[in-house]
Every structure is written in C-alpha cells, then in structure tokens.
Design a protein around this motif. Structure first.
Motif, PDB file in Angstrom:
ATOM      1  N   ARG A  16      -0.454  11.117  -5.276  1.00  0.00           N
ATOM      2  CA  ARG A  16      -1.713  10.659  -4.691  1.00  0.00           C
ATOM      3  C   ARG A  16      -2.577  10.059  -5.787  1.00  0.00           C
ATOM      4  O   ARG A  16      -2.747  10.650  -6.853  1.00  0.00           O
ATOM      5  CB  ARG A  16      -2.474  11.819  -4.043  1.00  0.00           C
ATOM      6  CG  ARG A  16      -3.817  11.388  -3.421  1.00  0.00           C
ATOM      7  CD  ARG A  16      -4.460  12.511  -2.619  1.00  0.00           C
ATOM      8  NE  ARG A  16      -4.502  13.759  -3.370  1.00  0.00           N
ATOM      9  CZ  ARG A  16      -5.414  14.036  -4.305  1.00  0.00           C
ATOM     10  NH1 ARG A  16      -6.353  13.166  -4.582  1.00  0.00           N
ATOM     11  NH2 ARG A  16      -5.359  15.177  -4.952  1.00  0.00           N
ATOM     12  N   CYS A  17      -3.118   8.868  -5.537  1.00  0.00           N
ATOM     13  CA  CYS A  17      -4.000   8.227  -6.506  1.00  0.00           C
ATOM     14  C   CYS A  17      -5.428   8.673  -6.248  1.00  0.00           C
ATOM     15  O   CYS A  17      -5.979   8.453  -5.169  1.00  0.00           O
ATOM     16  CB  CYS A  17      -3.896   6.707  -6.387  1.00  0.00           C
ATOM     17  SG  CYS A  17      -5.038   5.852  -7.501  1.00  0.00           S
ATOM     18  N   ASP A  18      -6.031   9.322  -7.258  1.00  0.00           N
ATOM     19  CA  ASP A  18      -7.419   9.764  -7.134  1.00  0.00           C
ATOM     20  C   ASP A  18      -8.381   8.590  -7.187  1.00  0.00           C
ATOM     21  O   ASP A  18      -9.529   8.691  -6.785  1.00  0.00           O
ATOM     22  CB  ASP A  18      -7.761  10.741  -8.266  1.00  0.00           C
ATOM     23  CG  ASP A  18      -7.450  12.177  -7.888  1.00  0.00           C
ATOM     24  OD1 ASP A  18      -7.228  12.436  -6.687  1.00  0.00           O
ATOM     25  OD2 ASP A  18      -7.438  13.034  -8.790  1.00  0.00           O
ATOM     26  N   GLY A  19      -7.904   7.454  -7.680  1.00  0.00           N
ATOM     27  CA  GLY A  19      -8.766   6.283  -7.791  1.00  0.00           C
ATOM     28  C   GLY A  19      -9.081   5.661  -6.444  1.00  0.00           C
ATOM     29  O   GLY A  19     -10.225   5.307  -6.157  1.00  0.00           O
ATOM     30  N   CYS A  20      -8.059   5.546  -5.569  1.00  0.00           N
ATOM     31  CA  CYS A  20      -8.271   4.822  -4.308  1.00  0.00           C
ATOM     32  C   CYS A  20      -7.725   5.556  -3.083  1.00  0.00           C
ATOM     33  O   CYS A  20      -7.898   5.092  -1.967  1.00  0.00           O
ATOM     34  CB  CYS A  20      -7.631   3.429  -4.410  1.00  0.00           C
ATOM     35  SG  CYS A  20      -5.831   3.462  -4.458  1.00  0.00           S
ATOM     36  N   GLY A  21      -7.051   6.693  -3.281  1.00  0.00           N
ATOM     37  CA  GLY A  21      -6.574   7.470  -2.141  1.00  0.00           C
ATOM     38  C   GLY A  21      -5.174   7.114  -1.667  1.00  0.00           C
ATOM     39  O   GLY A  21      -4.671   7.703  -0.716  1.00  0.00           O
ATOM     40  N   ASN A  22      -4.534   6.158  -2.313  1.00  0.00           N
ATOM     41  CA  ASN A  22      -3.172   5.764  -1.953  1.00  0.00           C
ATOM     42  C   ASN A  22      -2.211   6.946  -2.088  1.00  0.00           C
ATOM     43  O   ASN A  22      -2.231   7.665  -3.085  1.00  0.00           O
ATOM     44  CB  ASN A  22      -2.749   4.617  -2.894  1.00  0.00           C
ATOM     45  CG  ASN A  22      -1.270   4.300  -2.827  1.00  0.00           C
ATOM     46  OD1 ASN A  22      -0.632   4.437  -1.793  1.00  0.00           O
ATOM     47  ND2 ASN A  22      -0.729   3.865  -3.955  1.00  0.00           N
ATOM     48  N   VAL A  23      -1.380   7.161  -1.038  1.00  0.00           N
ATOM     49  CA  VAL A  23      -0.336   8.197  -1.135  1.00  0.00           C
ATOM     50  C   VAL A  23       1.045   7.628  -0.818  1.00  0.00           C
ATOM     51  O   VAL A  23       2.025   8.376  -0.726  1.00  0.00           O
ATOM     52  CB  VAL A  23      -0.616   9.389  -0.183  1.00  0.00           C
ATOM     53  CG1 VAL A  23      -1.843  10.159  -0.614  1.00  0.00           C
ATOM     54  CG2 VAL A  23      -0.740   8.930   1.259  1.00  0.00           C
ATOM     55  N   THR A  62       2.438   4.081 -11.524  1.00  0.00           N
ATOM     56  CA  THR A  62       1.319   3.157 -11.364  1.00  0.00           C
ATOM     57  C   THR A  62       1.011   2.969  -9.888  1.00  0.00           C
ATOM     58  O   THR A  62       1.917   2.708  -9.090  1.00  0.00           O
ATOM     59  CB  THR A  62       1.665   1.781 -11.984  1.00  0.00           C
ATOM     60  OG1 THR A  62       2.068   1.967 -13.329  1.00  0.00           O
ATOM     61  CG2 THR A  62       0.463   0.841 -11.925  1.00  0.00           C
ATOM     62  N   CYS A  63      -0.243   3.100  -9.531  1.00  0.00           N
ATOM     63  CA  CYS A  63      -0.671   2.877  -8.157  1.00  0.00           C
ATOM     64  C   CYS A  63      -0.542   1.401  -7.807  1.00  0.00           C
ATOM     65  O   CYS A  63      -1.009   0.534  -8.537  1.00  0.00           O
ATOM     66  CB  CYS A  63      -2.126   3.324  -8.005  1.00  0.00           C
ATOM     67  SG  CYS A  63      -2.804   2.983  -6.362  1.00  0.00           S
ATOM     68  N   ARG A  64       0.124   1.107  -6.681  1.00  0.00           N
ATOM     69  CA  ARG A  64       0.314  -0.285  -6.283  1.00  0.00           C
ATOM     70  C   ARG A  64      -0.958  -0.886  -5.708  1.00  0.00           C
ATOM     71  O   ARG A  64      -1.084  -2.095  -5.587  1.00  0.00           O
ATOM     72  CB  ARG A  64       1.421  -0.388  -5.219  1.00  0.00           C
ATOM     73  CG  ARG A  64       2.810  -0.130  -5.741  1.00  0.00           C
ATOM     74  CD  ARG A  64       3.385  -1.287  -6.503  1.00  0.00           C
ATOM     75  NE  ARG A  64       3.560  -2.471  -5.687  1.00  0.00           N
ATOM     76  CZ  ARG A  64       4.348  -3.494  -5.980  1.00  0.00           C
ATOM     77  NH1 ARG A  64       5.064  -3.474  -7.077  1.00  0.00           N
ATOM     78  NH2 ARG A  64       4.434  -4.518  -5.186  1.00  0.00           N
ATOM     79  N   TRP A  65      -1.898  -0.038  -5.312  1.00  0.00           N
ATOM     80  CA  TRP A  65      -3.126  -0.561  -4.707  1.00  0.00           C
ATOM     81  C   TRP A  65      -4.155  -0.937  -5.758  1.00  0.00           C
ATOM     82  O   TRP A  65      -4.693  -2.028  -5.739  1.00  0.00           O
ATOM     83  CB  TRP A  65      -3.730   0.471  -3.734  1.00  0.00           C
ATOM     84  CG  TRP A  65      -2.966   0.629  -2.458  1.00  0.00           C
ATOM     85  CD1 TRP A  65      -1.799  -0.004  -2.107  1.00  0.00           C
ATOM     86  CD2 TRP A  65      -3.308   1.464  -1.347  1.00  0.00           C
ATOM     87  NE1 TRP A  65      -1.401   0.411  -0.860  1.00  0.00           N
ATOM     88  CE2 TRP A  65      -2.315   1.302  -0.373  1.00  0.00           C
ATOM     89  CE3 TRP A  65      -4.366   2.344  -1.111  1.00  0.00           C
ATOM     90  CZ2 TRP A  65      -2.338   1.995   0.846  1.00  0.00           C
ATOM     91  CZ3 TRP A  65      -4.403   3.029   0.095  1.00  0.00           C
ATOM     92  CH2 TRP A  65      -3.387   2.843   1.058  1.00  0.00           C
ATOM     93  N   CYS A  66      -4.459  -0.023  -6.695  1.00  0.00           N
ATOM     94  CA  CYS A  66      -5.538  -0.299  -7.651  1.00  0.00           C
ATOM     95  C   CYS A  66      -5.032  -0.478  -9.081  1.00  0.00           C
ATOM     96  O   CYS A  66      -5.801  -0.844  -9.960  1.00  0.00           O
ATOM     97  CB  CYS A  66      -6.607   0.801  -7.598  1.00  0.00           C
ATOM     98  SG  CYS A  66      -6.084   2.388  -8.282  1.00  0.00           S
ATOM     99  N   GLY A  67      -3.734  -0.222  -9.316  1.00  0.00           N
ATOM    100  CA  GLY A  67      -3.166  -0.496 -10.633  1.00  0.00           C
ATOM    101  C   GLY A  67      -3.388   0.585 -11.673  1.00  0.00           C
ATOM    102  O   GLY A  67      -2.979   0.438 -12.817  1.00  0.00           O
TER     103      GLY A  67
HETATM  104 ZN   LIG Z   1      -5.004   3.682  -6.663  1.00  0.00          ZN
END
Ligand SMILES: [Zn+2]
Length: 81
Positions: A16-23, A62-67
């Motif tokens: 889970r990305c804490d930056g943007c919520g992407n899971v 690496t988060c694909r949404w926010c990088g």
């Molecule tokens: Zn993210």
C-alpha cells in the motif's frame, strides 16, 4: 526494509502506498533464486511445472500512481491468504 517488502509478494499480504493510497499497481525490482521443475516432451517443447523460491531480495517497490519508492508499506491483504 527489503525483507519487509518481500512479504508483500507473499500470499496474505499486499503493498500500500501511503503517498496516494494505491494498493494495486507497483513496479517491483527483485532478485530471485529459484529451483524449477522443467518438463520437456520428446520434441523439446517444455514448460515449468513447479517453482520453489530459494532466495528473494526485493530491491525497490515503486508506486505506479505517484512514483514514490519511500512510501510503500506492507499490510495484510483483505482477501486473506
Ligand atoms: Zn503512490
């Protein structure tokens, strides 16, 4: 950190990305050492019937949404194992 991130690739856990919520979408760079059972027919065509991961090192996720690479956490998957 990479040991913790490696758990995210196992059943019962997810990233889970804490930056943007992407899971759901991540780029994972990993080195994996495996033992594979390759099954060939007499013509030489083959496929892998079984694979055992002997060793795995996750270098980055690496988060694909926010990088971001520094905000990705491992948590329990709601779907279970
Ligand atoms: Zn993210």
């Amino acid at each position: 950190m990479s040991e913790q991130l490696a758990r995210g690739l196992a059943p019962g856990a997810r990233f889970r990305c804490d930056g943007c919520g992407n899971v759901t979408r991540f780029d994972v760079v990993a080195t994996t050492r495996t033992r594979r059972y390759h099954h060939f027919d007499l013509g030489g065509a083959g496929h892998v019937e079984d694979e055992e991961v002997l060793e795995q090192t996750v270098e980055s996720v690496t988060c694909r949404w926010c990088g971001r690479t520094d905000a990705v956490q491992v948590e329990s998957s709601p779907a279970g194992a």
